[in-house]
Enzyme design. Structure first.
Site, short mmCIF file in Angstrom:
data_model
loop_
_atom_site.label_atom_id
_atom_site.label_comp_id
_atom_site.label_asym_id
_atom_site.label_seq_id
_atom_site.Cartn_x
_atom_site.Cartn_y
_atom_site.Cartn_z
CE LYS A 105 -5.23 7.02 -9.57
NZ LYS A 105 -5.07 6.78 -11.00
CG ASP A 145 -1.79 8.01 -10.23
OD1 ASP A 145 -2.42 7.57 -11.20
OD2 ASP A 145 -1.97 9.16 -9.78
N1 GLU Z 1 -1.95 5.29 -12.56
C1 GLU Z 1 -2.15 4.95 -13.94
C2 GLU Z 1 -3.50 5.45 -14.42
O1 GLU Z 1 -4.08 6.38 -13.88
C3 GLU Z 1 -1.88 3.47 -14.23
C4 GLU Z 1 -2.70 2.51 -13.44
C5 GLU Z 1 -2.23 1.05 -13.59
O2 GLU Z 1 -1.31 0.80 -14.31
O3 GLU Z 1 -2.83 0.21 -12.92
O4 GLU Z 1 -4.02 4.97 -15.38
#
Ligand code: GLU
Length: 416
Positions: A105, A145
């Site tokens: 993240k 996100d």
């Molecule tokens: N931000 C999204 C999540 O929390 C997607 C992450 C992604 O697609 O890599 O799952």
């Protein structure tokens, strides 16, 4: 309670599963540690000629099952504890969804609404350039996100590609269609939440979601598509939606399509034609299903007791504290955890990454079919573990996910 960090909260929930499955101490240490993480502080030239320094992060929690994967958020409250926690959740999300990634993240502490488009672009490019040595299409793949979108992914892709001297489609997901994106990616998290809500409704409430009342907190990408798809395709009655301006309630059902159009025209739900309530009141509505789809720590020790829904499907990451979990359990309220219910986004991110790698792009129908299968399988695996271990759904999902990552770790062995 108030001073406890998010990561400490997530570990409490993880350890409940680790205890139940009698995970040995060494493996528990491995799985509760972060592989690596960086903080970057970087200057950006603002439109008025001044310079502003921003703080950003990128954390990779675990890469035993494949490259690290996870979004980048822009929010004034972004901090290291939050990014660490969300990267930890990504590991379990990818494992429970059965996609070959570990967890990551990133984030920048900023309110993007305060920036001009030019400032947003320069800030995004500089942040990406700062984290570029730590990421790559086979090591760590960012995505959208909170407050980030396909345009920002395009700038990320371009920034990385300039350094490589070639267009690197695999470096990010959530790209626009014209730039190697996948059909069905924008709606994917909300569609996944809808599939899980219908499965959970059958499993816990004995019947499909059709005709049942649902309140959705948050009208960003996840909340808006969840409300739309659950209402339009699954026939649920969406009685309340909300955003930063408050809650909007209509016991006869909200017209979510209208709300979508309203937000496109007005940027928020302020003034939308429905009874105005607060976000807190939305959580306390007497509905069949409550879907928190905003930020962390929405359901806490101080308000969990007031929740009247029979089922909670967590669409946001980390919306429920461990203390609130215990209260909900004691009240017999069922809960489907974040890393299971919102795994649809990263699942279609995986499909996008695969399509980019072999430059062959799927039809919308194929994407939706593959997502449907992945989400239903993930739900079934967790439900089976729930019955086997006689536990709650969060703990069961952790057990399924931990088993996969621990097995991969054991198979690989410890280097050297
Ligand atoms: N931000 C999204 C999540 O929390 C997607 C992450 C992604 O697609 O890599 O799952």
């Amino acid at each position: 309670m108030a001073n406890k960090g998010l990561f400490e909260d997530a570990l409490t929930q993880f350890n409940r599963a680790a205890d139940l499955m009698k995970l040995d101490d060494g493996m528990r240490q491995v799985l509760s540690s972060h592989k690596r993480g960086i903080r970057v502080q970087f200057p950006v030239k603002m439109d008025d000629g001044s310079i502003r320094v921003f703080t950003g992060y990128r954390y990779q929690h675990n890469i035993a099952r494949g490259p690290a994967k996870g979004g980048v958020r822009y929010h004034p409250n972004v901090n290291e504890d939050e990014i660490k926690t969300l990267s930890f959740l990504m590991t379990w999300k990818c494992a429970v969804a059965g996609i070959p990634y570990g967890g990551a993240k990133g984030g920048v502490k900023v309110d993007p609404n305060e920036l001009s488009t030019g400032e947003l672009e320069r800030m995004s490019r500089r942040y990406f350039s700062e984290i570029s040595p730590f990421i790559g299409p086979e090591t760590d793949i960012p995505a959208p996100d909170v407050n980030t979108n396909a345009q920002i992914m395009s700038w990320f892709l371009d920034t990385y590609s300039m350094g490589e001297g070639r267009s690197t489609l695999g470096i990010v997901t959530g790209k626009p269609l014209e730039l190697g994106g996948s059909l069905g990616r924008p709606e994917a998290t909300g569609r996944g939440v809808s599939i899980i809500t219908n499965e959970a409704s059958k499993y816990f409430l004995g019947d499909e979601i059709k005709g049942k009342t649902v309140a959705v907190q948050g009208f960003g990408n996840v909340g808006s598509y969840t409300a739309l798809i659950l209402g339009e395709e699954y026939g649920a009655k969406i009685v309340a939606i909300s955003d930063i301006t408050g809650g909007y309630y209509n016991p006869d059902g909200i017209n979510v399509k209208e709300a979508f159009e309203y937000v496109t025209a007005h940027k928020s739900l302020e003034g939308f034609n429905a009874q105005k309530i607060t976000n807190e009141e939305l959580l306390e509505l007497d509905v069949d299903v409550l879907i928190p789809a905003a930020l962390e720590r929405t359901i806490r020790e101080d308000n969990a007791d007031k929740v009247k829904a029979k089922l909670i499907v967590e669409a946001a990451n980390g919306p429920t504290t461990p203390e609130a979990d215990a209260i909900l359990r004691s009240k017999g309220i069922h809960l489907v955890p974040d890393f299971l219910s919102n795994a649809g986004g990263v699942t279609v991110s995986y499909f996008e990454w695969v399509q980019g790698l072999y430059s062959y792009f799927w039809d919308l129908e194929d994407v939706r079919k593959a997502l449907d299968k992945a989400m239903k399988n993930a739900f079934k695996d967790s439900a089976t573990a729930r019955e086997e271990y006689k536990t709650d759904m969060r703990t069961a999902s952790y057990i399924v996910a931990i088993n996969k990552v621990a097995t991969a770790t054991r198979l690989r062995g410890i280097f050297p």
